[in-house]
Motif scaffolding. Structure first.
Motif: not given
Length: 206
Positions: A61-68, A71-74, A17-24
């Motif tokens: 993945x930035x927040x915009x990508x995670x919200x749309x 990927x945030x559920x991975x 988890x990063x300040x701007x989103x998530x790294x996978x």
């Protein structure tokens, strides 16, 4: 640009988890052929490779990508549909897929038919219904598929045995939300219609 033909199924090895989103961190058979900056579609969402270590590579993945997207559920160990971007000279085996997920839709039903083939039925909210046509193209989890049956509030796709066995479809369950990218041509046509389709006849150029 992508074609919706999945190249490999990778595995999530680590999530940061990063300040701007998530790294996978993803394990994939083609890691040795990647370079930093390469574009890879993950369940249909285009992400750039930012690091490579041994048998793994990292995307963010930035927040915009995670919200749309979903990927945030991975979670660790989850399978991921992977497709590298198309070279200009490649044959287009599926359909034009940008890797820009429009929304997520819920799986309403999964039915096994004819032994090894499957029907997947998805919800179809009114906001997106105008972009789906029977026998038209649609990308589900990055996979190029054909709309086999269309209803007012749902649509169904048929998944052949090869596609089922070489994608993450076996891991999908009823109620789960999947990434969806609607047909590019349909989206541009609808935008054109919004801008010009309702112009009075006497104001249109001949």
């Amino acid at each position: 640009m992508f074609s919706g033909i999945i190249e490999a199924v990778g595995t999530v090895q680590a999530i940061e988890t990063t300040a701007g989103g998530r790294r996978f961190w993803i394990q994939a058979p083609f890691v040795g052929e990647l370079s930093v900056g390469a574009s890879v579609a993950h369940n249909g969402a285009c992400l750039s490779v930012i690091a490579i270590k041994h048998r793994f590579y990292c995307v963010e993945a930035v927040q915009e990508t995670l919200s749309r997207t979903n990927l945030g559920a991975l979670e660790l160990g989850d399978p991921v549909n992977l497709e590298r971007s198309l070279p200009v000279t490649a044959r287009l085996e599926g359909h034009l897929v940008q890797g820009h997920v429009d929304t997520t839709l819920a799986i309403l039903d999964i039915e096994r038919v004819g032994g090894d083939s499957w029907y997947y039925t998805f919800e179809l909210p009114p906001d997106w219904a105008h972009l789906v046509v029977e026998k038209g193209a649609i990308a589900i989890e990055g996979v190029s598929l054909t709309v086999a049956h269309l209803e007012e509030k749902a649509f169904r796709v048929a998944v052949i045995p090869w596609t089922y066995q070489h994608t993450r479809f076996p891991a999908l369950r009823r109620g789960q939300r999947v990434n969806v990218e609607f047909d590019l041509v349909a989206k541009y046509f609808w935008r054109w219609y919004q801008l010009y389709g309702k112009v009075p006849a006497d104001q249109r150029s001949s």
